[in-house]
Design a protein around this motif. Structure first.
Motif, mmCIF file in Angstrom:
data_model
loop_
_atom_site.group_PDB
_atom_site.id
_atom_site.type_symbol
_atom_site.label_atom_id
_atom_site.label_comp_id
_atom_site.label_asym_id
_atom_site.label_seq_id
_atom_site.Cartn_x
_atom_site.Cartn_y
_atom_site.Cartn_z
ATOM 1 N N TRP A 250 0.833 -0.804 -0.179
ATOM 2 C CA TRP A 250 -0.024 0.345 0.202
ATOM 3 C C TRP A 250 0.805 0.867 0.308
ATOM 4 O O TRP A 250 0.704 1.633 -0.421
ATOM 5 N N VAL A 251 1.795 0.956 0.958
ATOM 6 C CA VAL A 251 2.978 2.497 1.450
ATOM 7 C C VAL A 251 3.503 2.648 -0.428
ATOM 8 O O VAL A 251 3.254 4.083 -0.646
ATOM 9 N N MET A 252 4.285 1.538 -1.194
ATOM 10 C CA MET A 252 4.586 1.556 -2.398
ATOM 11 C C MET A 252 3.943 2.499 -3.751
ATOM 12 O O MET A 252 3.738 2.865 -3.829
ATOM 13 N N GLY A 253 2.467 1.874 -3.330
ATOM 14 C CA GLY A 253 1.777 1.457 -4.034
ATOM 15 C C GLY A 253 0.852 3.255 -4.588
ATOM 16 O O GLY A 253 1.081 4.255 -5.588
ATOM 17 N N ILE A 254 1.072 3.835 -3.213
ATOM 18 C CA ILE A 254 0.925 5.369 -3.076
ATOM 19 C C ILE A 254 2.161 6.033 -3.451
ATOM 20 O O ILE A 254 1.788 7.102 -4.172
#
Length: 279
Positions: A250-254
């Motif tokens: 999630w962090v990398m996607g955002i």
């Protein structure tokens, strides 16, 4: 039912204890580790420097399939240590000679790979269809970062889904699997491998889809995802790692969606393209 009872009787107490600790036989461990290491070496030699970031071409189908099989050997086979070891122990417990055990285990691995090759073909066809449409919105300078980020966020959501946990449980329970699905003969071994491969695809397809989003030739992401899949399948408390992996995705996607030029572990395809044009 008879097959289930026969398999249950075939497993000695020592084998059950070893498998309960997730410890396969040492011989098969060395073979799997050697195959995985050889595949990683092949990828370093053949694929080093080929990562162009998101949108990296998949090449022609025969080349893609050859590379896909090498990638599967490097990324997926290490996490199959428990299953390969379990199958070897069960065959030994049933009194099968060494030559037959080796052949059956190879057949099981082949069936497992058939399932993942099917996944690779579907992914290749989807990639080819998107490229054939030549949609400008998918370009990296347009909405590409949002699409890549969405894939990572979606993979994170799948990590915490009931289907993921059900498939992961199956990947971590070799004795239960073989007790329910045991088949005799080489064809039976292929069938069991294929069935287990489908469960493994159900467990890891979203993580593998990340590869196509961030760059199919990225050795960094290959190594990272290999660690993720190995940890959640093999480690004693691996199931507890799935939400942590989801959080990372999630962090990398955002990050990729909002600021792709500063996102770590990611090559900017625009910069790569400009360098190529300079030559």
């Amino acid at each position: 039912m008879r097959g289930t009872l026969a398999v249950s009787r075939a497993v000695s107490r020592s084998a059950v204890a070893a498998l309960g600790r997730g410890s396969p036989t040492s011989g098969w461990t060395m073979i799997v580790v050697a195959l995985g290491a050889t595949a990683w070496l092949a990828m370093l030699v053949l694929m080093g420097g080929m990562d162009q970031g998101p949108g990296t071409p998949l090449h022609e189908l025969p080349v893609f399939l050859a590379g896909w099989i090498v990638m599967l050997t490097a990324m997926m086979l290490p996490s199959e240590l428990t299953y390969v070891g379990a199958f070897g122990l069960l065959l030994k417990g049933r009194g099968r000679p060494a030559v037959e055990r080796r052949r059956r285990v190879r057949s099981f691995i082949a069936g497992y790979f058939f399932a993942w090759v099917g996944y690779g073909l579907v992914a290749y066809l989807l990639d080819s269809a998107v490229r054939a449409l030549n949609l400008e919105m998918t370009a990296w300078y347009r909405d590409g970062p949002y699409l890549a980020g969405a894939v990572l966020i979606g993979a994170g959501l799948y990590q915490v889904s009931p289907l993921k946990h059900a498939c992961l449980k199956g990947c971590r329970s070799p004795l239960s699997f073989f007790a329910r699905h045991w088949r005799e003969g080489d064809a039976g071994a292929v069938g069991m491998g294929f069935r287990h491969g489908l469960v493994c695809v159900g467990c890891c397809w979203a993580l593998m889809a990340v590869m196509f989003a961030v760059g199919a030739m990225s050795l960094t992401w290959m190594a990272l995802l290999t660690v993720f899949m190995f940890a959640e399948k093999i480690l004693l408390h691996g199931r507890k790692l799935t939400p942590l992996i989801a959080g990372f995705l999630w962090v990398m996607g955002i990050w990729i969606a909002l600021s792709p030029t500063t996102a770590p572990l990611l090559k900017d395809p625009l910069i790569f393209g400009s360098i190529c044009k300079g030559f």
